[in-house]
Motif scaffolding. Sequence first.
Motif, PDB file in Angstrom:
ATOM      1  N   ALA A 130       0.838  -1.207   0.000  1.00  0.00           N
ATOM      2  CA  ALA A 130       0.000   0.000   0.000  1.00  0.00           C
ATOM      3  C   ALA A 130       0.870   1.252   0.000  1.00  0.00           C
ATOM      4  CB  ALA A 130      -0.895  -0.001   1.228  1.00  0.00           C
ATOM      5  N   GLY A 131       2.139   1.106   0.411  1.00  0.00           N
ATOM      6  CA  GLY A 131       3.047   2.245   0.443  1.00  0.00           C
ATOM      7  C   GLY A 131       4.408   1.825   0.972  1.00  0.00           C
ATOM      8  N   MET A 132       5.360   2.744   0.886  1.00  0.00           N
ATOM      9  CA  MET A 132       6.724   2.443   1.318  1.00  0.00           C
ATOM     10  C   MET A 132       7.313   3.651   2.036  1.00  0.00           C
ATOM     11  SD  MET A 132       8.402   0.851  -2.117  1.00  0.00           S
ATOM     12  CE  MET A 132       7.326   1.572  -3.305  1.00  0.00           C
ATOM     13  N   ALA A 133       8.379   3.410   2.784  1.00  0.00           N
ATOM     14  CA  ALA A 133       9.165   4.508   3.363  1.00  0.00           C
ATOM     15  C   ALA A 133      10.620   4.076   3.346  1.00  0.00           C
ATOM     16  CB  ALA A 133       8.713   4.799   4.789  1.00  0.00           C
ATOM     17  N   ARG A 163      -4.424  -1.154   6.277  1.00  0.00           N
ATOM     18  CA  ARG A 163      -5.812  -1.397   5.834  1.00  0.00           C
ATOM     19  C   ARG A 163      -5.814  -1.513   4.321  1.00  0.00           C
ATOM     20  NH1 ARG A 163      -8.271   3.642   7.373  1.00  0.00           N
ATOM     21  NH2 ARG A 163      -6.149   4.356   7.618  1.00  0.00           N
ATOM     22  N   GLU A 164      -6.557  -2.516   3.809  1.00  0.00           N
ATOM     23  CA  GLU A 164      -6.483  -2.823   2.373  1.00  0.00           C
ATOM     24  C   GLU A 164      -7.131  -1.746   1.506  1.00  0.00           C
ATOM     25  OE1 GLU A 164      -6.738  -7.030   0.042  1.00  0.00           O
ATOM     26  OE2 GLU A 164      -7.132  -6.984   2.182  1.00  0.00           O
ATOM     27  N   GLY A 165      -6.501  -1.471   0.366  1.00  0.00           N
ATOM     28  CA  GLY A 165      -7.101  -0.603  -0.653  1.00  0.00           C
ATOM     29  C   GLY A 165      -7.002   0.883  -0.371  1.00  0.00           C
ATOM     30  N   ILE A 166      -6.385   1.288   0.731  1.00  0.00           N
ATOM     31  CA  ILE A 166      -6.329   2.729   1.049  1.00  0.00           C
ATOM     32  C   ILE A 166      -5.023   3.346   0.552  1.00  0.00           C
ATOM     33  CG2 ILE A 166      -7.744   2.487   3.126  1.00  0.00           C
ATOM     34  CD1 ILE A 166      -4.885   3.120   4.560  1.00  0.00           C
ATOM     35  N   ASP A 167      -5.016   4.649   0.483  1.00  0.00           N
ATOM     36  CA  ASP A 167      -3.785   5.394   0.232  1.00  0.00           C
ATOM     37  C   ASP A 167      -3.248   5.758   1.610  1.00  0.00           C
ATOM     38  OD1 ASP A 167      -2.138   6.275  -1.693  1.00  0.00           O
ATOM     39  OD2 ASP A 167      -3.543   7.744  -2.549  1.00  0.00           O
ATOM     40  N   PRO A 168      -2.219   5.080   2.094  1.00  0.00           N
ATOM     41  CA  PRO A 168      -1.824   5.288   3.489  1.00  0.00           C
ATOM     42  C   PRO A 168      -1.289   6.695   3.756  1.00  0.00           C
ATOM     43  CG  PRO A 168      -0.262   3.861   2.372  1.00  0.00           C
ATOM     44  CD  PRO A 168      -1.362   4.110   1.407  1.00  0.00           C
ATOM     45  N   THR A 169      -1.553   7.175   4.969  1.00  0.00           N
ATOM     46  CA  THR A 169      -1.014   8.456   5.409  1.00  0.00           C
ATOM     47  C   THR A 169       0.161   8.164   6.352  1.00  0.00           C
ATOM     48  OG1 THR A 169      -2.394   8.486   7.365  1.00  0.00           O
ATOM     49  CG2 THR A 169      -3.321   9.492   5.380  1.00  0.00           C
ATOM     50  N   LEU A 170       0.842   9.224   6.766  1.00  0.00           N
ATOM     51  CA  LEU A 170       1.965   9.066   7.692  1.00  0.00           C
ATOM     52  C   LEU A 170       1.534   8.265   8.920  1.00  0.00           C
ATOM     53  CD1 LEU A 170       4.820   9.759   8.668  1.00  0.00           C
ATOM     54  CD2 LEU A 170       3.917  11.938   9.515  1.00  0.00           C
ATOM     55  N   GLU A 171       0.343   8.552   9.427  1.00  0.00           N
ATOM     56  CA  GLU A 171      -0.143   7.884  10.645  1.00  0.00           C
ATOM     57  C   GLU A 171      -0.187   6.362  10.472  1.00  0.00           C
ATOM     58  OE1 GLU A 171      -0.777   7.639  14.383  1.00  0.00           O
ATOM     59  OE2 GLU A 171      -0.315   9.583  13.455  1.00  0.00           O
ATOM     60  N   ASP A 172      -0.511   5.881   9.270  1.00  0.00           N
ATOM     61  CA  ASP A 172      -0.554   4.430   9.029  1.00  0.00           C
ATOM     62  C   ASP A 172       0.827   3.785   9.190  1.00  0.00           C
ATOM     63  OD1 ASP A 172      -3.387   3.974   8.228  1.00  0.00           O
ATOM     64  OD2 ASP A 172      -2.864   5.436   6.681  1.00  0.00           O
ATOM     65  N   PHE A 173       1.881   4.577   8.959  1.00  0.00           N
ATOM     66  CA  PHE A 173       3.250   4.046   9.069  1.00  0.00           C
ATOM     67  C   PHE A 173       3.762   4.051  10.507  1.00  0.00           C
ATOM     68  CE2 PHE A 173       3.131   4.864   4.593  1.00  0.00           C
ATOM     69  CZ  PHE A 173       4.045   3.999   4.023  1.00  0.00           C
ATOM     70  N   PRO A 204       2.404   4.310  -7.335  1.00  0.00           N
ATOM     71  CA  PRO A 204       1.856   5.069  -8.471  1.00  0.00           C
ATOM     72  C   PRO A 204       0.414   4.652  -8.787  1.00  0.00           C
ATOM     73  CG  PRO A 204       4.077   4.285  -8.950  1.00  0.00           C
ATOM     74  CD  PRO A 204       3.680   3.668  -7.652  1.00  0.00           C
ATOM     75  N   ASP A 205      -0.398   5.645  -9.199  1.00  0.00           N
ATOM     76  CA  ASP A 205      -1.842   5.423  -9.391  1.00  0.00           C
ATOM     77  C   ASP A 205      -2.173   4.259 -10.317  1.00  0.00           C
ATOM     78  OD1 ASP A 205      -2.484   7.406  -7.702  1.00  0.00           O
ATOM     79  OD2 ASP A 205      -2.746   8.953  -9.259  1.00  0.00           O
ATOM     80  N   GLN A 206      -1.309   4.006 -11.314  1.00  0.00           N
ATOM     81  CA  GLN A 206      -1.652   2.966 -12.299  1.00  0.00           C
ATOM     82  C   GLN A 206      -1.543   1.542 -11.750  1.00  0.00           C
ATOM     83  OE1 GLN A 206       1.121   4.957 -12.536  1.00  0.00           O
ATOM     84  NE2 GLN A 206       2.721   4.053 -13.818  1.00  0.00           N
ATOM     85  N   TYR A 207      -0.969   1.395 -10.539  1.00  0.00           N
ATOM     86  CA  TYR A 207      -0.788   0.045  -9.994  1.00  0.00           C
ATOM     87  C   TYR A 207      -1.772  -0.240  -8.863  1.00  0.00           C
ATOM     88  CZ  TYR A 207       3.648   0.503 -12.473  1.00  0.00           C
ATOM     89  OH  TYR A 207       4.601   0.716 -13.413  1.00  0.00           O
ATOM     90  N   PRO A 208      -2.164  -1.524  -8.716  1.00  0.00           N
ATOM     91  CA  PRO A 208      -3.041  -1.876  -7.592  1.00  0.00           C
ATOM     92  C   PRO A 208      -2.303  -1.749  -6.258  1.00  0.00           C
ATOM     93  CG  PRO A 208      -2.341  -3.846  -8.781  1.00  0.00           C
ATOM     94  CD  PRO A 208      -1.801  -2.684  -9.547  1.00  0.00           C
ATOM     95  N   LYS A 209      -3.087  -1.615  -5.178  1.00  0.00           N
ATOM     96  CA  LYS A 209      -2.471  -1.479  -3.851  1.00  0.00           C
ATOM     97  C   LYS A 209      -2.736  -2.731  -3.022  1.00  0.00           C
ATOM     98  CE  LYS A 209      -2.662   3.488  -3.706  1.00  0.00           C
ATOM     99  NZ  LYS A 209      -3.347   3.577  -5.016  1.00  0.00           N
ATOM    100  N   GLY A 210      -1.742  -3.125  -2.234  1.00  0.00           N
ATOM    101  CA  GLY A 210      -1.878  -4.307  -1.386  1.00  0.00           C
ATOM    102  C   GLY A 210      -2.119  -3.945   0.063  1.00  0.00           C
TER     103      GLY A 210
END
Length: 334
Positions: A87-90, A138-148, A101-107
């Motif tokens: 869903a995201g990386m750091a 959480r699945e399918g979301i665009d994670p925010t800093l708080e999620d990390f 990137p928007d064109q890819y699915p999120k896990g």
Amino acid sequence: MANRITLTQFIIEQQRELPGVSGTFTLLLNDIVTACKKISHLVNQGDLIGVLGSAESENVQGEVQKKMDIITNDIMINALNWTGHLAGMASEEVDDIIKIPDQYPKGKYLALFDPLDGSSNIDINLTVGTIFSILRCREGIDPTLEDFLQKGCDQVCAGFVLYGPSTMMILTTGHGVNGFTLDQDIGEFILTHPNMTIPDETSEFAINISNQRFWEAPVQQYIDECLQGKEGPRGKNFNMRWVASLVAEVYRILTRGGVFLYPLDMRDPSKPGKLRLMYEANPVGFIIEQAGGVCSTGRERILDIKPTDLHQRVPVILGSKSEVDRIVKYHRQG
Ligand code: AFP
């Protein structure tokens, strides 16, 4: 060759034991393995392909970057951003969270990494490594800093790859610690060090003693007692190592015990320690605890810290239980 268990086989077999676990995690781990094999190849080629030396830029921490800091960071991002497992990386090298990137699915996972730990060692041909930590999201979301900003005790998996005389991956998913060696001939990590455990007792410490004048009293006391050897209160001689590469220090401790300290020091009051919580302390803390060791700031368990910042620094004291317990006791008394 018979009876050689690959990393993929090992993870699939471990997953079968866990109810409700899908194969996504195995696939994610394979993505990381692919990136680390590429990094291993580049580290091994070194100056033959012109990847050594400074990039003459600074990262978010204000540290001068090596060319390989940037190259390995790109390798990690490019291996992980398109697969649909994250869903995201750091990254230690990047200021903000790295979006898929928007064109890819999120896990349903987040990956945090230090793409090249100990990179100041790269130009002198000493061991460096890649450290990673996997969190749930959480699945399918665009994670925010708080999620990390999750505690280390909530990690799903942590590991590091060591680019030394052999390339090795050390891994925990919360069921002990296992070590795999890269077989360069077949391009697979093979289980060579099952169930790694840290001996409780040790007489070897690792600390950058050039910072001694900046340490707090409990660390001064501990190191002073070690240095007094047989004639001092410990009644035995201690040996010292300092590689300046956390992955190498932690691997040594996993192999033969020992204690590592990068304590709080008074050099710069804005920096409570040198090591980064999310990219260094949490993943190695998870591994150390799973191997029977202890990982603390001196005042609290690393894995219990609620992060407040992606690039937060913390004091780190880790390794054999009896020694870390002793140092924690000195902090309590001090
Ligand atoms: P670099 O990745 O900038 O070389 O830093 C490595 C590190 O974070 C950790 O791997 C070492 O234990 C520690 O710094 C070494 O610190 P000193 O520069 O004080 O020796």
